[in-house]
Design an enzyme around this catalytic site. Structure first.
Site, PDB file in Angstrom:
ATOM      1  N   LYS A 119       0.821  -1.207   0.000  1.00 33.03           N
ATOM      2  CA  LYS A 119       0.000   0.000   0.000  1.00 33.03           C
ATOM      3  C   LYS A 119       0.854   1.255   0.000  1.00 33.03           C
ATOM      4  O   LYS A 119       0.508   2.246  -0.646  1.00 33.03           O
ATOM      5  CB  LYS A 119      -0.944   0.000   1.209  1.00 33.03           C
ATOM      6  N   LYS A 209      -7.921 -10.430  -7.592  1.00 31.81           N
ATOM      7  CA  LYS A 209      -9.190 -10.518  -6.870  1.00 31.81           C
ATOM      8  C   LYS A 209     -10.054  -9.281  -7.081  1.00 31.81           C
ATOM      9  O   LYS A 209      -9.544  -8.197  -7.382  1.00 31.81           O
ATOM     10  CB  LYS A 209      -8.952 -10.800  -5.379  1.00 31.81           C
ATOM     11  N   LYS A 212     -12.441  -3.718  -3.768  1.00 30.94           N
ATOM     12  CA  LYS A 212     -13.223  -2.489  -3.682  1.00 30.94           C
ATOM     13  C   LYS A 212     -12.385  -1.258  -3.980  1.00 30.94           C
ATOM     14  O   LYS A 212     -12.915  -0.206  -4.275  1.00 30.94           O
ATOM     15  CB  LYS A 212     -13.912  -2.371  -2.320  1.00 30.94           C
TER      16      LYS A 212
END
Ligand code: TRP
Length: 342
Positions: A119, A209, A212
């Site tokens: 991240k 995957k 969101k």
């Protein structure tokens, strides 16, 4: 003996996706239905985790409530006395224990966290907050305050669970038995079974995957998508050029993802769905069937969502938060005493 605690949290950021629903919400709700007589179920919204990466804060309050409503719409047994549903920030002990644990956590230990590396690489140094760096410590506090031993986390969270075990053992060794140590990842997998491995893939790029936080959102079906939008996304899903339907993640991830969605949305066993479709050649027909199943599913869920009784939900939150404050404060006090604060 009090019941063993199963605990999990689902972050409230962005709109949740079909992947979150089938991969996390539904398994948790099913587990609460099946296991609440033997175990205590702690289900919470880690709202303090919501802005470890930048978000639109004007949306957060509504997103927290929306996530909670989703659990109810998915069938969470709100009336069960051993099902607790709460917001992390309503239980201040989470933040206090996290601070204490911070001081026993190595800088190097946190630097090695893969999720942090991923991240922070995406965000760039200027935008990486310290909260992103040490959020596994807050996660450990979330778990240890309640002496939870079963934590159904996906692959991306197993390193954080290992850290939770490490820090619990570290403090237990130094100060005597303060915490129950959560079970090892292997035992978690045995306990939770296949539910945990479930991964819905992105419709545009079925090798990753459905997430969101995907930038384009084109391959992602959000639970709030209108049936038309969802159907469109399915009809333009990436498949392959092999031309024959087969359930095979390695060779045909796009088709396999569609078969999986079909089974989930229609609540049929995967093997049965596969038997019906394998060997056929019309990808368009499969897409149509999936689109129909998913739009039906979304209409059902969205219909349930508007029926959720907010006052009953708030009453349950209030009761759980009161009860969980008591449990958490007890653990916190033990720790405060151990380190010399009390
Ligand atoms: N870190 C988890 C995630 O991003 C959410 C989470 C926070 C959590 N605290 C937790 C999960 C405690 C399990 C237990 O998905």
């Amino acid at each position: 003996m009090s019941k063993e605690v199963i605990l999990t949290g689902i972050r409230a950021n962005n709109d949740l996706t079909l992947g979150n629903y089938f991969g996390a919400i539904l398994p948790i709700v099913d587990m609460a239905k099946k296991r609440a007589n033997e175990y205590q179920i702690n289900l919470f919204v880690p709202d303090l985790h919501s802005f470890t990466t930048p978000i639109d804060h004007s949306q957060l309050q509504e997103q927290i409530m929306h996530n909670l409503r989703l659990f109810v719409a998915a069938g969470l047994p709100l009336n069960h006395p051993d099902v607790h549903i709460y917001r992390q920030s309503y239980i201040p002990a989470h933040s206090e224990l996290a601070w204490i644990l911070d001081c026993f956590t190595g800088f190097g230990e946190m630097s090695r966290m893969i999720e942090f590396k991923d991240k922070s690489a995406k965000l760039g140094e200027e935008r990486v907050g310290v909260g992103l760096f040490n959020y596994p410590v807050l996660m450990a506090a979330d778990i240890l305050l309640y002496n939870a031993t079963y934590i159904p986390v996906g692959d991306d969270q197993t390193q954080h669970l290992e850290f939770t075990r490490d820090i619990a053992e570290r403090l237990n060794t130094r100060f005597g038995d303060l915490f129950s140590v959560p079970y090892q990842v292997k035992k978690q997998h045995e306990f939770f079974g296949n539910d945990q491995g479930l991964r819905i893939k992105d419709l545009q790029d079925p090798t990753k995957k459905m997430s969101k936080s995907d930038e384009t959102g084109k391959g992602v079906i959000f639970l709030g998508d209108t049936p038309e939008v969802a159907a469109k996304k399915i009809m333009s899903a990436t498949t392959d050029s092999l031309g024959v339907i087969k359930f095979d993640w390695a060779e045909q991830p796009g088709i396999t993802n569609l078969l999986q969605l079909l089974a989930l949305a229609t609540e049929r066993p995967q093997t049965e769905v596969n038997k019906q479709w394998e060997g056929k050649t019309a990808y368009g027909e499969l897409k149509k069937a999936v689109a129909e199943a998913i739009t039906g599913f979304l209409q059902g869920l969205q219909g349930q969502l508007v029926l959720v009784d907010d006052s009953a939900l708030l009453a349950k939150l209030g009761a759980s938060e009161k009860a969980m404050n008591e449990v958490a404060n007890k653990t916190l006090y033990k720790v405060q005493k151990a380190v010399g604060l009390r």
